[in-house]
Design an enzyme around this catalytic site. Sequence first.
Site, PDB file in Angstrom:
ATOM      1  CD  GLU A   1      12.417  29.600 -20.969  1.00 11.95           C
ATOM      2  OE1 GLU A   1      12.515  30.271 -21.998  1.00 11.95           O
ATOM      3  OE2 GLU A   1      12.318  30.103 -19.839  1.00 11.95           O
TER       4      GLU A   1
ATOM      5  CG  HIS B   1       9.462  38.511 -28.285  1.00  9.53           C
ATOM      6  ND1 HIS B   1      10.826  38.497 -28.214  1.00  9.53           N
ATOM      7  CD2 HIS B   1       9.028  38.074 -27.081  1.00  9.53           C
ATOM      8  CE1 HIS B   1      11.201  38.050 -27.013  1.00  9.53           C
ATOM      9  NE2 HIS B   1      10.131  37.791 -26.312  1.00  9.53           N
ATOM     10  CG  HIS B   2       6.777  44.338 -26.982  1.00  7.11           C
ATOM     11  ND1 HIS B   2       5.596  44.980 -26.665  1.00  7.11           N
ATOM     12  CD2 HIS B   2       7.024  44.613 -28.290  1.00  7.11           C
ATOM     13  CE1 HIS B   2       5.155  45.630 -27.746  1.00  7.11           C
ATOM     14  NE2 HIS B   2       5.992  45.404 -28.739  1.00  7.11           N
ATOM     15  CD  GLU B   3      13.263  39.871 -22.646  1.00  3.64           C
ATOM     16  OE1 GLU B   3      12.810  38.718 -22.722  1.00  3.64           O
ATOM     17  OE2 GLU B   3      13.238  40.528 -21.577  1.00  3.64           O
TER      18      GLU B   3
ATOM     19  CD  GLU C   1      11.848  31.325 -15.789  1.00  2.00           C
ATOM     20  OE1 GLU C   1      12.972  31.019 -16.190  1.00  2.00           O
ATOM     21  OE2 GLU C   1      11.153  32.207 -16.310  1.00  2.00           O
TER      22      GLU C   1
ATOM     23  CG  ASN D   1      17.088  28.438 -11.492  1.00  2.63           C
ATOM     24  OD1 ASN D   1      17.887  28.984 -12.246  1.00  2.63           O
ATOM     25  ND2 ASN D   1      15.795  28.517 -11.649  1.00  2.63           N
TER      26      ASN D   1
ATOM     27  CD  GLU E   1       8.601  31.626 -18.904  1.00  4.79           C
ATOM     28  OE1 GLU E   1       9.006  32.699 -18.431  1.00  4.79           O
ATOM     29  OE2 GLU E   1       9.290  30.917 -19.652  1.00  4.79           O
TER      30      GLU E   1
ATOM     31  CG  HIS F   1       7.097  34.237 -21.317  1.00  4.70           C
ATOM     32  ND1 HIS F   1       7.802  33.116 -21.675  1.00  4.70           N
ATOM     33  CD2 HIS F   1       5.861  34.073 -21.820  1.00  4.70           C
ATOM     34  CE1 HIS F   1       7.028  32.307 -22.379  1.00  4.70           C
ATOM     35  NE2 HIS F   1       5.842  32.871 -22.495  1.00  4.70           N
ATOM     36  CD  GLU F   2      10.878  35.829 -18.692  1.00  2.00           C
ATOM     37  OE1 GLU F   2      11.023  34.705 -19.179  1.00  2.00           O
ATOM     38  OE2 GLU F   2      10.622  36.827 -19.375  1.00  2.00           O
TER      39      GLU F   2
HETATM   40  C1  NOJ Z   1      12.599  33.989 -21.712  1.00  2.40           C
HETATM   41  C2  NOJ Z   1      11.309  33.512 -22.257  1.00  2.40           C
HETATM   42  O1  NOJ Z   1      10.697  32.589 -21.417  1.00  2.40           O
HETATM   43  C3  NOJ Z   1      11.574  32.922 -23.611  1.00  2.40           C
HETATM   44  O2  NOJ Z   1      10.389  32.343 -24.110  1.00  2.40           O
HETATM   45  C4  NOJ Z   1      12.092  34.000 -24.509  1.00  2.40           C
HETATM   46  O3  NOJ Z   1      12.386  33.427 -25.741  1.00  2.40           O
HETATM   47  C5  NOJ Z   1      13.355  34.608 -23.923  1.00  2.40           C
HETATM   48  N1  NOJ Z   1      13.133  35.011 -22.589  1.00  2.40           N
HETATM   49  C6  NOJ Z   1      13.827  35.801 -24.717  1.00  2.40           C
HETATM   50  O4  NOJ Z   1      12.948  36.867 -24.552  1.00  2.40           O
END
Ligand code: NOJ
Length: 719
Positions: free
Chosen positions: A521, A426-428, A185, A207, A515, A496-497
């Site tokens: 973002e 959504h799974h963070e 990123e 960053n 992502e 993502h990530e």
């Molecule tokens: C980073 C992700 O790119 C973003 O889209 C997400 O909302 C946040 N993490 C929280 O999980």
Amino acid sequence: MKQRPFLSRQFGRSKALHALPFFFLCFLLQIAHAEEIKSPNSNLTLTFALQEGGVPTYKLTYKGRDVIKPSKLGLELTNTTSLTDGFTQTNATRRAIDESWQPVWGEVKTIRNHYNELTVTLAQAASSRTMKVRFRVFDDGLGFRYEFERQPKLDYFVIKEERTQFALAGDHKAFWLPGDYDTQEYSTVTSQLSEVRGKMKAAVTQNASQTTFSPTGLQTPLMLKSKDGLYINIHEAALIDYSCMSLELDDKNFVLESHLTPDARGDKGYIQTPATSPWRTVIVSDKAGDILESKLVLNLNEPTKYKDTSWIKPVKYVGVWWEMITGKSSWSYTNLENIKLDSVDYSKTKPNGTHGANTAHVKEYIDFAAKHGFDAVLVEGWNTGWEDWFGKSKDYVFDFVTAYPDFDVQELHRYAASKNVKIIMHHETSGSVRNYERHLDKAYQFMVDNGYNAVKSGYVGDIIPRGEHHYGQWLNNHYLYTITKAADYKIMVNAHEAVRPTGLARTYPNLIGNEAARGTEYESFGGNNADHTTILPFTRLIGGPMDYTPGIFQTRVSAYNPQNTSFVHSTLARQLALYVTMYSPLQMAADLPETYNKFLDAFQFIKDVAVDWDDTKVLEAEPGDYITIARKAKGKSSWFVGSTCDENGRTSSINLNFLDPGLSYVATVYADGKNAHYEKNPQAYAIRTVKVTNKTKLKQLCAPGGGYAISIVPSGTAR
Ligand code: NOJ
Ligand code: CA
């Protein structure tokens, strides 16, 4: 000294004796053996040679110009003889393939897979081992990989470092990101290769939280342009059960060398034979647009493993998301700090009043999605644990099945279904991959039970198990595990990530998005450079689609959160263009319904634009400056055009000769308005309609940081 390689394709191995003068020449040049193979159109020539000491090397030319000068191949192993030298060639086989295949979703309906292949078998006497190197030469570039057959002296080995070199022909202009094991990123830096070292520190500190592995380490896909106009892209394909490759630059000789992501112990890969490395890819052309049109990375991946793919569908979605990213609302339900998830009874705690994912608010999004024809609504912050997570590295934060008390799972399931809209899960994971794997089956079953068919996953923060990196072999295996496991539940994944894509979506098409780069973002976290979207398609997108989340019309973030002074480095018209220039089968309209309701005429483009395509034409392209692309909607006669340019603005000139000569069309042009400017006047736009045919040529002014979008719909049969 130039090498004159043995044209064994012409001679064939059985006639090798006729080539005695050649062997004499090789002896003089200290080349033990050489093989040559050309691309189907003969523009590219790949030469494999064993140099003094049995060191395997390759080189690549394009129309007679050096793309990769003689470069070493091999792997350094831990506690055993390395696979880097002492080789003799025991066999060479050749094959020509010309076939076509149809992607489950994509930029074109049919993809041609056309290449000449050379596989050399190398024997290493000192270790009694063999290794193969397989080269595929396409008209648009080269792919090669290492192959290890199961053998008594090589059933299992540990990689200390891969030693694949890419010796460049000069001090090319590069579009680069600092080498990093855990994030991509960064803002892309554009500089000569010789300037990388000097610019690295500034590139990293923009960053601040990140670290890089060396002052000249670079990530892939790496986009290069030579002084004499060759466009070269270096990446990898089919990254499976292996560590992600970055590149270490020797900035005196302009030689890049592979640098794999280490594991927690510093090892770079645990390989059990039979095994293959990922493909190392070099896409090359004298036309920038060819790099964008290349399907080489996809072609080097295996066909889909799934028998039934009918459940995999491109998605256009809105979401309870940008409001959290801007700071207008929150993921968490309470203002608790330093809590332990298990010790909190959320139903008895006081809500903070800013929780975005509450039932009534989600219903508003569902209504908006249904009214405007969107497939889905992403909802983040629906589940317990967000208070416990931010900034901490804890093993257990989320369980992925327990909703906050103001998010009524069953009622929202019923409501969304009644409106024919899906909710995206959504799974963070908070980087706690162990925790995620422990919960995965239950989490996916919960999705099925409650009507979800797609999940956005995330890996923010340090990885647990501690010491592992986002791009290491262990994590790469995890990402693939989640994708294949999701397929068992007919679930699509947008990670993502996670590691940057390498075309795996061909094999596992439920990997519908990633992502793995600086997305929209960051427009709320200080901004992206105005030329960002003129570069990403040449870099990150070479491996696969990105969930870039375009469509921000309210470019001043302070309109949502007075504390946030960030702004979107793009005009409103260019936000529309991104739906075409940033290919993805998963596209978000990322702004808030309240804003779209104020700009319904411009919003119409987002409603109309397709997310799956039968054809794609790159009309104009120069990395860092501009990209104009036309795409034909899947199964329809309508086309969509998008154009994005850098901070300087420009006039775009396009020829609509791709249109069907038998049809006449109405084009709706969504362009930058008078005096539009990404910073000073981003919301100035003008919409006009014009009648067009395949004879039409259009000129369009693009504002600084601007662009335009066109929808072209048939109006009837041409005379
Ligand atoms: C980073 C992700 O790119 C973003 O889209 C997400 O909302 C946040 N993490 C929280 O999980
Ligand atoms: Ca530029």
